[in-house]
Every structure is written in C-alpha cells, then in structure tokens.
Design a protein around this motif. Sequence first.
Motif, PDB file in Angstrom:
ATOM      1  N   ILE A 278       0.763  -1.239   0.089  1.00  0.00           N
ATOM      2  CA  ILE A 278      -0.059   0.041  -0.036  1.00  0.00           C
ATOM      3  C   ILE A 278       0.738   1.131  -0.133  1.00  0.00           C
ATOM      4  O   ILE A 278       0.744   2.022  -0.688  1.00  0.00           O
ATOM      5  CB  ILE A 278      -0.786  -0.098   1.183  1.00  0.00           C
TER       6      ILE A 278
ATOM      7  N   GLY B 186       3.874   1.523  -1.201  1.00  0.00           N
ATOM      8  CA  GLY B 186       4.494   1.618  -2.362  1.00  0.00           C
ATOM      9  C   GLY B 186       3.615   1.988  -3.520  1.00  0.00           C
ATOM     10  O   GLY B 186       3.837   2.919  -4.423  1.00  0.00           O
ATOM     11  N   LEU B 187       2.271   1.607  -3.469  1.00  0.00           N
ATOM     12  CA  LEU B 187       1.125   2.003  -4.306  1.00  0.00           C
ATOM     13  C   LEU B 187       1.172   3.661  -4.257  1.00  0.00           C
ATOM     14  O   LEU B 187       1.128   4.144  -5.284  1.00  0.00           O
ATOM     15  CB  LEU B 187      -0.318   1.412  -3.764  1.00  0.00           C
TER      16      LEU B 187
ATOM     17  N   TYR C 258       4.618   5.326  -5.525  1.00  0.00           N
ATOM     18  CA  TYR C 258       4.943   4.901  -6.942  1.00  0.00           C
ATOM     19  C   TYR C 258       3.975   5.614  -7.636  1.00  0.00           C
ATOM     20  O   TYR C 258       4.427   6.365  -8.866  1.00  0.00           O
ATOM     21  CB  TYR C 258       4.807   3.433  -7.080  1.00  0.00           C
ATOM     22  N   SER C 259       2.545   5.752  -7.386  1.00  0.00           N
ATOM     23  CA  SER C 259       1.499   6.368  -8.081  1.00  0.00           C
ATOM     24  C   SER C 259       1.805   7.920  -7.958  1.00  0.00           C
ATOM     25  O   SER C 259       1.481   8.565  -9.090  1.00  0.00           O
ATOM     26  CB  SER C 259       0.223   6.181  -7.352  1.00  0.00           C
TER      27      SER C 259
ATOM     28  N   ASP D  60       4.380   8.478 -10.580  1.00  0.00           N
ATOM     29  CA  ASP D  60       3.794   8.232 -11.866  1.00  0.00           C
ATOM     30  C   ASP D  60       2.896   9.486 -12.172  1.00  0.00           C
ATOM     31  O   ASP D  60       2.755   9.817 -13.444  1.00  0.00           O
ATOM     32  CB  ASP D  60       2.873   7.008 -11.893  1.00  0.00           C
TER      33      ASP D  60
ATOM     34  N   GLU E 148       5.058  12.246 -13.313  1.00  0.00           N
ATOM     35  CA  GLU E 148       5.441  11.759 -14.776  1.00  0.00           C
ATOM     36  C   GLU E 148       4.543  12.129 -15.877  1.00  0.00           C
ATOM     37  O   GLU E 148       4.906  12.792 -16.822  1.00  0.00           O
ATOM     38  CB  GLU E 148       5.959  10.537 -14.803  1.00  0.00           C
TER      39      GLU E 148
ATOM     40  N   PHE F 188      -7.098   8.756 -13.350  1.00  0.00           N
ATOM     41  CA  PHE F 188      -6.006   8.190 -12.342  1.00  0.00           C
ATOM     42  C   PHE F 188      -6.243   8.222 -11.044  1.00  0.00           C
ATOM     43  O   PHE F 188      -6.027   7.163 -10.359  1.00  0.00           O
ATOM     44  CB  PHE F 188      -4.502   9.026 -12.824  1.00  0.00           C
TER      45      PHE F 188
END
Lengths: 48, 373
Positions: free
Chosen positions: A5, A7-8, A11-12, A15, A18, A31
């Motif tokens: 969780i 990491g989610l 990382y999100s 992202d 980006e 998203f």
Amino acid sequence: MIFYITGLCVYSIFDFFEMLGKSKIHEKILFWVIFFCALILGIWYLRG
Amino acid sequence: MYFMERKISIRQVMILFFFSAVSGIMRITTPESNKFLSKSSWISPFFAVLPILVLIFILDKLTEKHRDKSLAQITETVFGKITGKIILFLFLVHVLFFISFFLRNFGEKFVSSIFPNVSPLFFIIILLLSALFAVRRNIESFARFSEFSFLIICFIFILAFFMALFNINPKNIYPVTYYDTTDILKSSIPLISLWSLLTFSLFLGDNIRYSGKLETDNTAGIFKRTATKFMLIIALFNFLSLFAVIGIFNAETAKNLSMPYFMIFKSIKSSGLIQSFETFFIILWAFTDFIMIAYYFFILSKIFKNLFVISENNTKFFMFPVAFIILILTYLIGENNFEAEYFYTNILSYSSVILGYVFPFLLLAVGKIRRVL
C-alpha cells in the motif's frame, strides 16, 4: 500488504507527476479515481 | 529488406498465446479438468482443437478488412460507441478476474508444492510486480523475449515427456473405443474454454504486423496459417502431458491429485545424473506463468486504453493502481483455494467461452448485417 500500500502511494504519485505535463484532464481524473479505488480496497482488505 | 515498424508478428502473438495455454498444462489445463478426466482423455486435445480452428477462421474474417485495428476498435465500429464500451467493460472485468484467479492459483500451488511455510501473497506479489514491470515497457521486446524462450521451453517440455515415457503403463491408456466419445468430449470442454481466449489476442491488433518478416513473404492468409500451426502445437503439447499423466498414474488417481503433472516430475529420477527433474519443472512453471500473466496484462492495458480513451504512452501509468486492484481481487474471489476454483469452474470458464468463442460469431454476424466488416 502494508508495504504494498505504501509502495502504491509513493509509486503512483511519481507516476502522476510523470504524466502531469503530457496528459488530458480526464486522464488525470481517471488516474486518481482508480488510485483511490485501489487504496480503499486495500484498506478495506487490511481491516478484514 | 526488414520492416522497420515497431510491431510484433503473428508468430510472436501466437507464441505468447502458446505460453498462456501451456501454463495451464502444469495443472492439467484448468482446475475443472480433473473433474472430467477419464481413461480416454488423452485424445481430447485433438477434439478440442476442431472448434478452435473454426474460431480462427472467424477471427480471420473479422480482421480481414481491419488489419491495423484492435478487437476493441472493431467492436466499437460494429456495435457503436455506447454498446461497444459496455462490451469492452465486460471484457475488462473478465480479464481482471482471470488474471486474479491465475495469480492466486500460482501462489497457492507454490505453497502446496514446495514452500509450505511461506504465505502465497509473497509469490503473488513477486509475480505481479514482474508482470507489471514487463507491461510498463514495450510489447516488442517482451514478444522477442518470449520468442527466444519458446525453443528452450519446448526443449525442456519434450525432454520431460521422454523421461516420463519410460514409466507409462499401457494398461492405463488402452483400450479406447467409440463408447468413450462422451468422455472425450467432456474432457475437451475445459480445453475449449481456455483456448477460446485466443480471441483476446486480437486486442493487441493495432500492434500486430499481418505480414511476413521479409517483404517477399507470402502474406495471404498468414493469420490463419500461423494460428492453425500454433494451435496444433498447443494441442500436441496438451496431448503429451495428458498421455504422460494418465499413462503413469491412471485416470482415477490423477483425478484426485491436485497437481498430477508436477507429481510425475517429483518422482522421476534419472540415473544419478539429474537427481530430480522437479527443479526444471518449477523453473518451467514459474516462467510460463510469468509470461501468461504479463501477456494478459498487455491485453488488459489495451482494453483499458480503448475503454477510457487514454493515449498509448499514458496507459502504463494506470497499470500500478490496476495491479493493486488485481492483488485485492486475488483474495476476494475466494477465502480458500477451493472457493477460488469453484469461482473459476462456475463463472470464469463460462464467461471465457461466451466472450472468447460466442462473441466473435456475434460480432461477425452484426458486422456483416451492418456492412462494416
């Protein structure tokens, strides 16, 4: 699961930044909708 | 002269599909297969391949005039925007649950076979993350990687069969008479259900090059030729695995084993040179499962892209939250392995047949009536 969780979330967010400059408004909204669906499902699963 | 466009060939698509079909062999294709296993089941792949050959013909007709479009775009062209989106949503849900089930199955089987003290979640997360990183890169390199692995996997598989061959008892296999037709047809149902997912390969349609590697290659009917060739290879591999399983254990014993194909290699010893063939089997198993999951992830990203009108480059950013939803779904489909398998047998296998086998016929019929195909 708690690591995944975290990491989610991390990382999100990477992202999202980006894709920030090169995406349409509906893509950004979608998203976050999917992100929060995943997050709510994860927390709900963790709470048993 | 080689084409410079960054697309994958039909051969590469079929190799990816080959992995997804072969991955199931480790469990005797699908969880429901055990239910239908009989003495004559080893012939069933050759019966199951017949309706799939008809499907290949239909899929070729579907894409005949739309070679550069994916199945998602063809569906929207034929059914219109709204109905097309609803159908795509059904496909999306199916693929989400399909990936979840096979991830769950991967984790559970790993735990029940070699690592009894580890949580299945550990294996599931590792496989999911590997597939996720594959899908965030381009499909061309992934397809080339699987093309390279194809020969290695085939070699290991055939070697495994020859090692198993010496332990086969002919009494377990013969006689097969025409009285066994019903049993053979029943055993071919799970195979048809899994192989009808060939339709899903066409979601990669806008990335597929419907021509040979060289400009001089004969491109007429290349889809039909290549798909038929690979379907026959898949049928042959299924035949070999079923032949070995039923020949070594008999059908009744194999029916009650959770992983009969794994059990064969667990027991094979090869004159001291290879202490146990089990290790090779586990590599083969994990590897084919990885390619299968990544392949369906690519299909999922294509459906996702068309359903929500997302640009090609941005689709990969959505895959991490989607993978998280899949991770939760792996546990929502059932509290234990039996419930998950019940879910597959009674829901997913039927929806596979409806979306994979029945839908292309419907699409072609509507397309012909509306004169868009």
